[in-house]
Design a protein around this motif. Structure first.
Motif, PDB file in Angstrom:
ATOM      1  N   TYR A 107       3.113  13.383 -47.760  1.00  0.00           N
ATOM      2  CA  TYR A 107       4.452  13.865 -48.447  1.00  0.00           C
ATOM      3  C   TYR A 107       5.482  12.598 -48.206  1.00  0.00           C
ATOM      4  O   TYR A 107       5.616  12.031 -47.146  1.00  0.00           O
TER       5      TYR A 107
ATOM      6  N   LEU B  97       2.341  17.671 -57.618  1.00  0.00           N
ATOM      7  CA  LEU B  97       1.205  18.104 -56.799  1.00  0.00           C
ATOM      8  C   LEU B  97       0.154  19.131 -57.227  1.00  0.00           C
ATOM      9  O   LEU B  97      -1.071  19.026 -57.154  1.00  0.00           O
TER      10      LEU B  97
ATOM     11  N   ASP C 135       9.797  11.344 -49.980  1.00  0.00           N
ATOM     12  CA  ASP C 135      10.949  12.013 -50.843  1.00  0.00           C
ATOM     13  C   ASP C 135      11.459  10.860 -51.934  1.00  0.00           C
ATOM     14  O   ASP C 135      12.598  11.059 -52.499  1.00  0.00           O
TER      15      ASP C 135
ATOM     16  N   ALA D   1       2.723  13.250 -52.464  1.00  0.00           N
ATOM     17  CA  ALA D   1       3.740  14.016 -53.057  1.00  0.00           C
ATOM     18  C   ALA D   1       4.996  13.887 -52.765  1.00  0.00           C
ATOM     19  O   ALA D   1       5.629  13.472 -51.655  1.00  0.00           O
TER      20      ALA D   1
ATOM     21  N   GLY E  28       8.518  17.861 -57.442  1.00  0.00           N
ATOM     22  CA  GLY E  28       7.626  17.737 -56.301  1.00  0.00           C
ATOM     23  C   GLY E  28       6.242  18.671 -56.044  1.00  0.00           C
ATOM     24  O   GLY E  28       5.261  18.410 -56.231  1.00  0.00           O
TER      25      GLY E  28
ATOM     26  N   ALA F 229       4.095   7.494 -45.675  1.00  0.00           N
ATOM     27  CA  ALA F 229       2.908   8.318 -46.179  1.00  0.00           C
ATOM     28  C   ALA F 229       1.606   7.649 -46.136  1.00  0.00           C
ATOM     29  O   ALA F 229       0.415   8.161 -45.663  1.00  0.00           O
TER      30      ALA F 229
ATOM     31  N   VAL G 109      -3.564  14.985 -48.730  1.00  0.00           N
ATOM     32  CA  VAL G 109      -2.149  14.874 -49.365  1.00  0.00           C
ATOM     33  C   VAL G 109      -1.133  14.402 -48.195  1.00  0.00           C
ATOM     34  O   VAL G 109      -1.313  14.784 -47.040  1.00  0.00           O
TER      35      VAL G 109
ATOM     36  N   PRO H 192       9.078  15.714 -52.380  1.00  0.00           N
ATOM     37  CA  PRO H 192       9.512  16.948 -51.770  1.00  0.00           C
ATOM     38  C   PRO H 192       9.144  18.537 -52.371  1.00  0.00           C
ATOM     39  O   PRO H 192       9.456  18.594 -53.570  1.00  0.00           O
ATOM     40  N   GLN H 193       8.823  19.289 -51.487  1.00  0.00           N
ATOM     41  CA  GLN H 193       8.185  20.636 -52.112  1.00  0.00           C
ATOM     42  C   GLN H 193       9.540  21.601 -52.210  1.00  0.00           C
ATOM     43  O   GLN H 193       9.172  22.753 -52.612  1.00  0.00           O
TER      44      GLN H 193
END
Length: 340
Positions: free
Chosen positions: A227, A209, A229, A197, A205, A238, A225, A199-200
């Protein structure tokens, strides 16, 4: 002789362009300012007259009367390396540039990551140096868009921001695109599907997801999952973490093409065949996707169309027009290649 020579050297006027084009002075002004409220026929006639007469708008005089600078800023909250390296930015900037080239507005590019850079930039942007601002790659609840609007600077954002409720933005349907990618993998019989995924603190992002989770929800298949960038290096890191935790993974959906290419490198190093052992899908449909080995199945996002839409919305706001559709969401679709 001198008077005649002087008269012959005078610059063509807006009125002369209007007379030759057979339209009113206001129509010529709207065409020059990029307003969409002009018919195609009138716009073509004005452009022909401008070319024939060699008319050049007197920007300095216009700026005194209209308080316009004929300049638009594009602000990217990323490093120079990211901006010039990743396909999303190139496509979006091309689209913005092509739309603005029809209006005579100049584009300046500004990159700001740190709080100090943001403060300096805010001071510049609110100091009557630009007519409007385009913002892309915002992280978190960035205060800059709100401050610009408060100061009367028209603003359009690329990508749904997190923690903000902006007046105008352009995005693609990231959630639907991710959902389609994962459903495609399920349809190919994959049952150990991981995701890398983005960035949250960014809408893109979060939404990609969410699309992955939507597709798995009714299947009972566990989520896997990690993460990144959006960069290739983060995709590699990742993918190593996913393999360590889930060595039996048989598919990976990544939130960007660079992360997918990084994942493929790690999978190859680990002796996995693609797509035999592990299928991989990216998100961008970048030029690199068609030339990677194997070629990369990817969700197409129309980055140039995004850029054009952003520019059109901003020009309309600069011209004081009421936007019928201030938020534009563009469709995505899956492009099938060899990696899945």
């Amino acid at each position: 002789m001198g008077a005649k020579q002087m008269n012959g050297d005078r610059r063509p006027t807006l009125e002369a362009v209007a007379a030759l084009a057979g339209v009113g002075r206001g129509t010529v002004s709207r065409v020059i300012n990029g307003s969409p409220k002009v018919s195609e026929k009138a716009r073509d006639a004005v452009h022909r007259a401008i070319q024939e007469l060699g008319y050049v708008p007197n920007r300095a005089a216009r700026a005194l009367v209209t308080r316009r600078t004929d300049t638009v800023a594009l602000v990217v909250s990323e490093s120079e390396l990211r901006v010039f390296d990743e396909p999303y930015f190139a496509g979006t900037i091309r689209g913005i540039g092509s739309a603005l080239s029809e209006t005579g507005l100049q584009l300046i590019l500004a990159m700001a990551q740190s709080e100090q850079e943001h403060e300096r930039l805010e001071h510049y942007l609110t100091g009557q140096h630009v007519d409007g601002v385009l913002l892309i790659s915002l992280h978190g609840a960035d205060p800059l868009p709100g401050r610009l609007e408060e100061m009367g600077v028209p603003t359009v954002i690329g990508g749904r921001p997190i923690g903000l409720d902006p007046y105008s933005y352009v995005d693609v349907d990231n959630r639907a695109g991710a959902r389609q990618a994962v459903k495609y993998l399920l349809g190919k019989g994959r049952r150990r599907i991981a995701t890398i995924a983005g960035p949250q603190d960014m809408g893109v992002g979060v939404d990609r997801l969410a699309g992955y989770r939507d597709a798995l929800l009714a299947t009972g298949i566990p989520e896997m999952v990690a993460y990144g960038d959006f960069s290739e290096e983060s995709g590699m890191i990742a993918m190593r973490a996913l393999l360590e935790r889930n060595p039996d993974v048989d598919a990976v959906f990544t939130a960007s093409d660079p992360m997918a290419l990084g994942a493929i490198r790690v999978l190859r190093e680990a002796g996995r065949s693609i797509p035999g052992d592990v299928a991989v899908i990216g998100f961008d449909d970048s030029p690199a996707a068609a030339h990677s080995s194997p070629t990369l199945t990817s969700v197409h996002q129309p980055t140039e169309a995004m850029g054009r839409q952003m520019a059109h919305l901003l020009v309309a706001r600069i011209n004081g027009e009421q936007l019928e559709q201030p938020v534009v969401i563009l469709d995505t679709h899956l492009v099938e290649r060899d990696s899945a």
